[in-house]
Write an enzyme that holds these catalytic residues in place. Structure first.
Site, PDB file in Angstrom:
ATOM      1  N   HIS A  53       0.859  -1.185   0.000  1.00  0.00           N
ATOM      2  CA  HIS A  53       0.000   0.000   0.000  1.00  0.00           C
ATOM      3  C   HIS A  53       0.892   1.231   0.000  1.00  0.00           C
ATOM      4  CE1 HIS A  53      -1.590   3.272   2.675  1.00  0.00           C
ATOM      5  NE2 HIS A  53      -2.531   3.275   1.759  1.00  0.00           N
ATOM      6  N   GLY A  86     -16.834  10.343  -2.556  1.00  0.00           N
ATOM      7  CA  GLY A  86     -15.896   9.813  -3.534  1.00  0.00           C
ATOM      8  C   GLY A  86     -16.490   8.682  -4.358  1.00  0.00           C
TER       9      GLY A  86
END
Length: 279
Positions: A117, A263
C-alpha cells in the site's frame, strides 16, 4: 475547480507519479509474458449541494503477476458535512476543504510476492498539510525484503528535513494494527500526517517517499514473482487477505474519508483483494 499554485503543483506531481508507477507495473507484466495493462476510468464528484467538486481517475490492472492492483488519483473540493468536519484537522470552524492525492494497493498472484500500500496526499482546510506513507504486506514475510523496504524509506526520510524515520515507522506500526485480531496488517513501513511546515520542504519529502516506493517495490516484486509456492501458501495468502480487508473496512482513514466526501465507491474500495478467505 480553480486551483492555486500549491494545489496545482501537488496534483500535477501525483499524476506524474501515477503514470510512472503504472508504466513500471505494466513492464513487470510484460517480463512475465503477460500483456495486461491498466484500465482507466475517470469519475466526477458531485457534492451534496449538487455542485461540481472535482473528481479523479481510477486505474486497475489484473494480470499474471499483479492479480489486482489499483492506482487512484483524485482532486476534490467542497465542504465536509455535519460532525465529520470536527474530525478533520483545521475544519472544525470552517468545513470547506481541498484534497488531492494518489493511493495505491497491489494484491499479488504469487503468495511469495508481497502486497503493498502507498498513499501521498495534500489537504487544505484552514490549515494546509501533507500526509502519506507506504507499508509492505507480505502473506509470507522474507526478512531481506522487509529490511530493504525499510532501508530505502529510511534513506528517503534521513535526506529531508521533514523526514523523521523513527517517528514515522512507529506511527505506521501503531496505525496498521488490527486490534480485534491483535496483529499488524503487515511488516510496516512509514506513516505520517499533518506535515504543515514550509510547503516546499514538506513537498520535497513527499516526493522522496514516492520515488523511494517506485525504486524499492518493483525490485522486490521482480525478485519474488517467479518463486515456487504451494497450495498451503495460497491458503495463507487468502487468509491474510481477509485480515487486510477487515482493516480497510473497519479502521482505514482513507476509506472513511472517501465515503464521507462523496468519492467514487469503486475507487474507494479498490483496495479490497480479489479473493479472500475467512477460515
Amino acid at each position: 475547480m480553480q486551483l492555486d499554485d500549491q494545489q496545482l503543483a501537488a496534483r500535477t506531481w501525483f499524476e506524474s507519479l501515477r503514470n510512472r508507477i503504472c508504466a513500471e507495473f505494466e513492464a513487470i507484466e510484460r517480463e512475465a509474458g503477460s500483456d495486461a495493462a491498466f484500465d482507466y476510468t475517470p469519475w466526477d464528484r458531485i457534492d451534496p449541494s449538487g455542485a461540481a467538486g472535482g473528481g479523479g481517475v481510477r486505474g486497475v490492472m489484473k494480470g499474471r503477476v499483479f492479480e489486482k492492483v489499483g492506482v487512484n488519483v483524485s482532486t476534490v473540493g467542497g465542504a465536509f458535512e455535519g460532525e465529520f468536519a470536527k474530525t478533520i484537522h483545521g475544519a472544525a470552524d470552517d468545513p470547506s476543504f481541498f484534497a488531492t492525492g494518489i493511493s495505491l494497493v497491489a494484491h499479488m498472484a504469487n503468495p511469495r510476492a508481497p502486497a503493498v500500500h502507498m498513499n501521498c496526499r495534500f489537504l487544505a482546510t484552514t490549515n494546509r498539510w501533507f500526509g502519506g506513507g507506504a507499508d509492505l504486506n507480505p502473506p509470507l514475510p522474507v526478512a531481506g525484503d522487509t529490511d530493504e523496504f525499510h532501508a530505502v524509506l529510511k534513506s528517503a526520510c534521513d535526506a529531508h528535513e521533514a523526514g523523521d524515520y523513527p517517528r514515522f515507522k512507529q506511527w505506521a506500526d501503531e496505525y496498521f494494527y488490527i486490534p480485534h485480531r491483535q496483529c499488524h496488517r503487515g511488516v510496516g513501513g512509514i506513516f505520517f500526517d499533518h506535515l504543515e511546515g514550509d510547503f516546499d520542504t514538506d513537498f520535497a519529502f513527499v516526493r522522496a517517499v514516492g520515488e523511494a516506493f517506485l525504486d524499492v517495490y518493483p525490485r522486490i516484486v521482480r525478485r519474488r514473482m517467479a518463486d515456487d509456492f504451494t497450495p498451503a501458501d495460497v491458503e495463507q495468502r487468502d487468509i491474510w487477505r481477509g485480515r487486510y480487508a477487515e482493516f480497510n473496512l473497519v479502521y482505514d482513514r482513507g476509506t472513511l474519508f472517501g465515503l464521507k466526501t462523496g468519492g467514487n465507491i469503486d475507487a474507494i474500495l479498490m483496495s479490497l483483494p480479489p479473493v479472500a478467505t475467512w477460515a
